[in-house]
Design a protein around this motif. Sequence first.
Motif, PDB file in Angstrom:
ATOM      1  N   VAL A 117    -109.190 -28.958 -23.475  1.00 12.20           N
ATOM      2  CA  VAL A 117    -110.197 -28.021 -22.999  1.00 12.20           C
ATOM      3  C   VAL A 117    -109.728 -27.506 -21.648  1.00 12.20           C
ATOM      4  O   VAL A 117    -109.419 -28.299 -20.754  1.00 12.20           O
ATOM      5  CB  VAL A 117    -111.580 -28.704 -22.847  1.00 12.20           C
ATOM      6  N   ASP A 118    -109.627 -26.198 -21.515  1.00 11.35           N
ATOM      7  CA  ASP A 118    -109.242 -25.595 -20.236  1.00 11.35           C
ATOM      8  C   ASP A 118    -110.490 -25.036 -19.580  1.00 11.35           C
ATOM      9  O   ASP A 118    -111.279 -24.342 -20.218  1.00 11.35           O
ATOM     10  CB  ASP A 118    -108.238 -24.455 -20.455  1.00 11.35           C
ATOM     11  N   TRP A 119    -110.641 -25.374 -18.319  1.00 12.78           N
ATOM     12  CA  TRP A 119    -111.758 -24.829 -17.543  1.00 12.78           C
ATOM     13  C   TRP A 119    -111.162 -24.213 -16.294  1.00 12.78           C
ATOM     14  O   TRP A 119    -110.636 -24.912 -15.431  1.00 12.78           O
ATOM     15  CB  TRP A 119    -112.760 -25.930 -17.204  1.00 12.78           C
ATOM     16  N   GLN A 120    -111.214 -22.942 -16.214  1.00 15.35           N
ATOM     17  CA  GLN A 120    -110.682 -22.236 -15.056  1.00 15.35           C
ATOM     18  C   GLN A 120    -111.852 -21.833 -14.161  1.00 15.35           C
ATOM     19  O   GLN A 120    -112.789 -21.174 -14.614  1.00 15.35           O
ATOM     20  CB  GLN A 120    -109.902 -20.993 -15.492  1.00 15.35           C
ATOM     21  N   VAL A 121    -111.807 -22.250 -12.911  1.00 11.23           N
ATOM     22  CA  VAL A 121    -112.853 -21.915 -11.948  1.00 11.23           C
ATOM     23  C   VAL A 121    -112.410 -20.654 -11.205  1.00 11.23           C
ATOM     24  O   VAL A 121    -111.452 -20.693 -10.437  1.00 11.23           O
ATOM     25  CB  VAL A 121    -113.098 -23.071 -10.946  1.00 11.23           C
ATOM     26  N   PRO A 122    -113.070 -19.533 -11.473  1.00  9.68           N
ATOM     27  CA  PRO A 122    -112.663 -18.303 -10.790  1.00  9.68           C
ATOM     28  C   PRO A 122    -112.957 -18.389  -9.290  1.00  9.68           C
ATOM     29  O   PRO A 122    -113.989 -18.895  -8.885  1.00  9.68           O
ATOM     30  CB  PRO A 122    -113.497 -17.212 -11.462  1.00  9.68           C
ATOM     31  N   ASP A 123    -111.989 -17.920  -8.504  1.00 11.88           N
ATOM     32  CA  ASP A 123    -112.136 -17.882  -7.048  1.00 11.88           C
ATOM     33  C   ASP A 123    -112.496 -19.259  -6.493  1.00 11.88           C
ATOM     34  O   ASP A 123    -113.441 -19.420  -5.723  1.00 11.88           O
ATOM     35  CB  ASP A 123    -113.172 -16.826  -6.647  1.00 11.88           C
ATOM     36  N   ALA A 124    -111.739 -20.255  -6.911  1.00 13.61           N
ATOM     37  CA  ALA A 124    -112.027 -21.648  -6.544  1.00 13.61           C
ATOM     38  C   ALA A 124    -111.961 -21.884  -5.039  1.00 13.61           C
ATOM     39  O   ALA A 124    -112.742 -22.673  -4.506  1.00 13.61           O
ATOM     40  CB  ALA A 124    -111.065 -22.587  -7.262  1.00 13.61           C
ATOM     41  N   VAL A 125    -111.069 -21.205  -4.355  1.00  5.29           N
ATOM     42  CA  VAL A 125    -110.925 -21.404  -2.905  1.00  5.29           C
ATOM     43  C   VAL A 125    -112.210 -21.010  -2.193  1.00  5.29           C
ATOM     44  O   VAL A 125    -112.645 -21.677  -1.252  1.00  5.29           O
ATOM     45  CB  VAL A 125    -109.716 -20.601  -2.370  1.00  5.29           C
ATOM     46  N   ALA A 126    -112.844 -19.959  -2.648  1.00  7.38           N
ATOM     47  CA  ALA A 126    -114.092 -19.510  -2.015  1.00  7.38           C
ATOM     48  C   ALA A 126    -115.231 -20.487  -2.275  1.00  7.38           C
ATOM     49  O   ALA A 126    -116.227 -20.483  -1.558  1.00  7.38           O
ATOM     50  CB  ALA A 126    -114.473 -18.123  -2.528  1.00  7.38           C
ATOM     51  N   ARG A 127    -115.088 -21.345  -3.264  1.00  3.04           N
ATOM     52  CA  ARG A 127    -116.158 -22.298  -3.602  1.00  3.04           C
ATOM     53  C   ARG A 127    -115.978 -23.641  -2.898  1.00  3.04           C
ATOM     54  O   ARG A 127    -116.822 -24.520  -3.028  1.00  3.04           O
ATOM     55  CB  ARG A 127    -116.205 -22.499  -5.116  1.00  3.04           C
ATOM     56  N   LEU A 128    -114.896 -23.793  -2.151  1.00  4.47           N
ATOM     57  CA  LEU A 128    -114.659 -25.056  -1.440  1.00  4.47           C
ATOM     58  C   LEU A 128    -115.775 -25.414  -0.455  1.00  4.47           C
ATOM     59  O   LEU A 128    -116.136 -26.590  -0.341  1.00  4.47           O
ATOM     60  CB  LEU A 128    -113.312 -25.017  -0.718  1.00  4.47           C
ATOM     61  N   PRO A 129    -116.357 -24.455   0.280  1.00  2.00           N
ATOM     62  CA  PRO A 129    -117.456 -24.833   1.179  1.00  2.00           C
ATOM     63  C   PRO A 129    -118.628 -25.510   0.450  1.00  2.00           C
ATOM     64  O   PRO A 129    -119.253 -26.413   0.983  1.00  2.00           O
ATOM     65  CB  PRO A 129    -117.889 -23.504   1.807  1.00  2.00           C
ATOM     66  N   GLU A 130    -118.888 -25.081  -0.779  1.00  7.85           N
ATOM     67  CA  GLU A 130    -119.945 -25.737  -1.569  1.00  7.85           C
ATOM     68  C   GLU A 130    -119.590 -27.200  -1.810  1.00  7.85           C
ATOM     69  O   GLU A 130    -120.436 -28.084  -1.686  1.00  7.85           O
ATOM     70  CB  GLU A 130    -120.110 -25.056  -2.939  1.00  7.85           C
ATOM     71  N   LEU A 131    -118.322 -27.445  -2.156  1.00 10.51           N
ATOM     72  CA  LEU A 131    -117.877 -28.820  -2.417  1.00 10.51           C
ATOM     73  C   LEU A 131    -117.966 -29.668  -1.151  1.00 10.51           C
ATOM     74  O   LEU A 131    -118.334 -30.838  -1.199  1.00 10.51           O
ATOM     75  CB  LEU A 131    -116.451 -28.821  -2.969  1.00 10.51           C
TER      76      LEU A 131
END
Length: 180
Positions: free
Chosen positions: A99-113
């Motif tokens: 199963v491939d899960w690609q997170v679009p614009d993952a770098v921009a979501r780092l603050p959420e993490l």
Amino acid sequence: RMRVASKMATLLADTQLTLGAKTQRLDEELRGRVTLLEDLFQDYRGKGEEQMAATREMTQKNIRDIRTETYTRLAWLDEQSQHLRTLVATVENIPTRRVDWQVPDAVARLPELLQGHSLRSPIFEAAGAHGLQLQLSLSAGAAAGTPGGAAAAISAGAQRTSAEPAQGLYIVVRLYCGSA
């Protein structure tokens, strides 16, 4: 001749009095009818406004009822659609190995993490199990800024969204950063 003129003057005066009285009586009768018509128009206007308000209220209620019924039917259709997807996946019984899960614009979501939130994949089926979902989050040490490497800083896993336990199911998750 004078008598005739006098009688004519008297007759003319009587006629003028009679006409004046008749005119006054007709004027009063006309005014009474006009007043009656004005009252009737006011009554009809009030009744018309009441009927319009009642019609507006009934129309709004009908619209609310139709909207509620439509939302209920759409929710039911969504539920049936999800059920059909699950059935098709079961009938196909194709063992999913990757199963491939690609997170679009993952770098921009780092603050959420970094704030303790996690990213969740869409729900999927794999290896005959239904309702699986991947979750990506930073471990407590990584969020606090403690060194320890990328492998220790990121945790990824799969969880079931349904209440049924997945007995004997083990999933290996590989995490790729960047283009893989």
